[in-house]
Design a protein around this motif. Structure first.
Motif, PDB file in Angstrom:
ATOM      1  N   GLN A 220     -24.876  44.941   3.052  1.00  0.00           N
ATOM      2  CA  GLN A 220     -26.093  44.296   3.523  1.00  0.00           C
ATOM      3  C   GLN A 220     -27.140  44.327   2.423  1.00  0.00           C
ATOM      4  OE1 GLN A 220     -27.592  46.171   7.056  1.00  0.00           O
ATOM      5  NE2 GLN A 220     -27.702  48.184   6.161  1.00  0.00           N
ATOM      6  N   GLU A 221     -27.976  43.292   2.439  1.00  0.00           N
ATOM      7  CA  GLU A 221     -29.017  43.150   1.431  1.00  0.00           C
ATOM      8  C   GLU A 221     -30.246  42.552   2.110  1.00  0.00           C
ATOM      9  OE1 GLU A 221     -29.852  39.967  -2.159  1.00  0.00           O
ATOM     10  OE2 GLU A 221     -27.813  40.280  -1.467  1.00  0.00           O
ATOM     11  N   ARG A 222     -31.379  43.204   1.937  1.00  0.00           N
ATOM     12  CA  ARG A 222     -32.625  42.685   2.505  1.00  0.00           C
ATOM     13  C   ARG A 222     -33.260  41.741   1.503  1.00  0.00           C
ATOM     14  NH1 ARG A 222     -35.892  43.157   6.570  1.00  0.00           N
ATOM     15  NH2 ARG A 222     -34.869  44.909   7.538  1.00  0.00           N
ATOM     16  N   CYS A 223     -33.694  40.583   2.013  1.00  0.00           N
ATOM     17  CA  CYS A 223     -34.390  39.598   1.192  1.00  0.00           C
ATOM     18  C   CYS A 223     -35.523  39.042   2.058  1.00  0.00           C
ATOM     19  CB  CYS A 223     -33.437  38.500   0.744  1.00  0.00           C
ATOM     20  SG  CYS A 223     -34.167  37.313  -0.384  1.00  0.00           S
ATOM     21  N   GLY A 224     -36.749  39.502   1.800  1.00  0.00           N
ATOM     22  CA  GLY A 224     -37.873  39.109   2.647  1.00  0.00           C
ATOM     23  C   GLY A 224     -37.685  39.678   4.035  1.00  0.00           C
ATOM     24  N   LYS A 225     -37.812  38.811   5.044  1.00  0.00           N
ATOM     25  CA  LYS A 225     -37.660  39.293   6.418  1.00  0.00           C
ATOM     26  C   LYS A 225     -36.211  39.291   6.900  1.00  0.00           C
ATOM     27  CE  LYS A 225     -38.444  34.955   8.915  1.00  0.00           C
ATOM     28  NZ  LYS A 225     -39.214  34.322   9.971  1.00  0.00           N
ATOM     29  N   TRP A 226     -35.302  38.787   6.087  1.00  0.00           N
ATOM     30  CA  TRP A 226     -33.899  38.661   6.491  1.00  0.00           C
ATOM     31  C   TRP A 226     -33.047  39.761   5.888  1.00  0.00           C
ATOM     32  CZ3 TRP A 226     -33.864  35.281  10.220  1.00  0.00           C
ATOM     33  CH2 TRP A 226     -34.715  34.181  10.179  1.00  0.00           C
ATOM     34  N   VAL A 227     -32.041  40.174   6.651  1.00  0.00           N
ATOM     35  CA  VAL A 227     -30.985  41.050   6.139  1.00  0.00           C
ATOM     36  C   VAL A 227     -29.726  40.188   6.082  1.00  0.00           C
ATOM     37  CG1 VAL A 227     -29.565  43.092   6.544  1.00  0.00           C
ATOM     38  CG2 VAL A 227     -32.008  43.135   7.093  1.00  0.00           C
ATOM     39  N   TYR A 228     -29.163  40.091   4.898  1.00  0.00           N
ATOM     40  CA  TYR A 228     -27.948  39.303   4.702  1.00  0.00           C
ATOM     41  C   TYR A 228     -26.736  40.216   4.672  1.00  0.00           C
ATOM     42  CZ  TYR A 228     -30.804  35.286   3.382  1.00  0.00           C
ATOM     43  OH  TYR A 228     -31.682  34.245   3.380  1.00  0.00           O
ATOM     44  N   TYR A 229     -25.691  39.799   5.373  1.00  0.00           N
ATOM     45  CA  TYR A 229     -24.420  40.519   5.383  1.00  0.00           C
ATOM     46  C   TYR A 229     -23.390  39.693   4.630  1.00  0.00           C
ATOM     47  CZ  TYR A 229     -26.339  43.593   8.935  1.00  0.00           C
ATOM     48  OH  TYR A 229     -27.114  44.494   9.605  1.00  0.00           O
ATOM     49  N   THR A 230     -22.582  40.362   3.847  1.00  0.00           N
ATOM     50  CA  THR A 230     -21.511  39.698   3.116  1.00  0.00           C
ATOM     51  C   THR A 230     -20.317  40.650   3.024  1.00  0.00           C
ATOM     52  OG1 THR A 230     -21.012  38.406   1.134  1.00  0.00           O
ATOM     53  CG2 THR A 230     -22.257  40.437   0.801  1.00  0.00           C
ATOM     54  N   LEU A 231     -19.188  40.124   2.611  1.00  0.00           N
ATOM     55  CA  LEU A 231     -17.991  40.949   2.494  1.00  0.00           C
ATOM     56  C   LEU A 231     -18.183  42.032   1.449  1.00  0.00           C
ATOM     57  CD1 LEU A 231     -15.138  38.295   2.479  1.00  0.00           C
ATOM     58  CD2 LEU A 231     -15.813  39.792   4.345  1.00  0.00           C
ATOM     59  N   ALA A 232     -17.700  43.217   1.758  1.00  0.00           N
ATOM     60  CA  ALA A 232     -17.697  44.298   0.777  1.00  0.00           C
ATOM     61  C   ALA A 232     -16.524  44.083  -0.172  1.00  0.00           C
ATOM     62  CB  ALA A 232     -17.559  45.642   1.490  1.00  0.00           C
ATOM     63  N   ASN A 233     -16.714  44.424  -1.411  1.00  0.00           N
ATOM     64  CA  ASN A 233     -15.649  44.331  -2.397  1.00  0.00           C
ATOM     65  C   ASN A 233     -14.659  45.462  -2.153  1.00  0.00           C
ATOM     66  OD1 ASN A 233     -14.153  43.615  -4.628  1.00  0.00           O
ATOM     67  ND2 ASN A 233     -15.467  44.685  -6.071  1.00  0.00           N
ATOM     68  N   GLN A 234     -13.436  45.116  -1.879  1.00  0.00           N
ATOM     69  CA  GLN A 234     -12.410  46.120  -1.586  1.00  0.00           C
ATOM     70  C   GLN A 234     -11.529  46.301  -2.818  1.00  0.00           C
ATOM     71  OE1 GLN A 234     -12.861  47.764   1.008  1.00  0.00           O
ATOM     72  NE2 GLN A 234     -14.074  46.393   2.264  1.00  0.00           N
ATOM     73  N   GLU A 235     -11.441  47.535  -3.282  1.00  0.00           N
ATOM     74  CA  GLU A 235     -10.663  47.813  -4.492  1.00  0.00           C
ATOM     75  C   GLU A 235      -9.315  48.453  -4.201  1.00  0.00           C
ATOM     76  OE1 GLU A 235     -13.025  49.785  -7.414  1.00  0.00           O
ATOM     77  OE2 GLU A 235     -14.672  48.357  -7.174  1.00  0.00           O
ATOM     78  N   LEU A 236      -9.199  49.137  -3.078  1.00  0.00           N
ATOM     79  CA  LEU A 236      -7.938  49.798  -2.752  1.00  0.00           C
ATOM     80  C   LEU A 236      -6.981  48.814  -2.081  1.00  0.00           C
ATOM     81  CD1 LEU A 236      -9.342  53.175  -1.407  1.00  0.00           C
ATOM     82  CD2 LEU A 236      -8.410  52.692  -3.680  1.00  0.00           C
TER      83      LEU A 236
END
Length: 134
Positions: A62-78
């Motif tokens: 998750q990443e906050r940008c202004g009033k929004w929290v954006y969700y995106t896929l986590a980078n999976q290494e295993l």
């Protein structure tokens, strides 16, 4: 035993969370709670809770940008985590056609790649009605 992996499996066992995760894999973009609400038709509470559970299971970031929290896929290494993501990616697209088309329409409402429209806005309802009318 990898407790975090078990948490990920448990998170994906719930149909609405699986749907959200599948969408994030296939649209390959960050998504806000407001956008996910419009796409799924779920309440703010349910969407927030489901995204938070996927985040806590280390499937999303998750990443906050202004009033929004954006969700995106986590980078999976295993490898076993990558296999889990690939498994969800391979689910039949036919089961997700309605949410996929709504998601693409909702993401087209962004300005400069950022969410500017809250959930259930008049603008979204007009766009959604156009989709239903087709």
């Amino acid at each position: 035993m990898d407790v975090q992996y078990l948490d990920a499996l448990k998170a994906l066992a719930e149909p609405n969370r699986l749907k959200l995760f599948w969408l994030l894999i296939h649209v390959d973009q960050k998504v806000t709670v407001a956008e996910a609400m419009d796409v799924t038709g779920e309440s703010q509470y349910n969407v927030s809770r489901n995204l938070k559970m996927l985040f806590k299971a280390k499937l999303l970031t998750q990443e906050r940008c202004g009033k929004w929290v954006y969700y995106t896929l986590a980078n999976q290494e295993l490898a076993h985590w990558q296999s889990l993501v690939e498994s969800v990616k391979q689910l039949p697209k036919e089961q997700f056609l309605d949410v996929t088309s709504r998601c693409r329409l909702r993401l087209e409402m962004r300005v400069n790649g950022e969410c500017v429209v809250g959930p259930n806005s008049e603008q979204w309802l007009e766009v959604k009605d156009t989709l239903i009318g087709q």
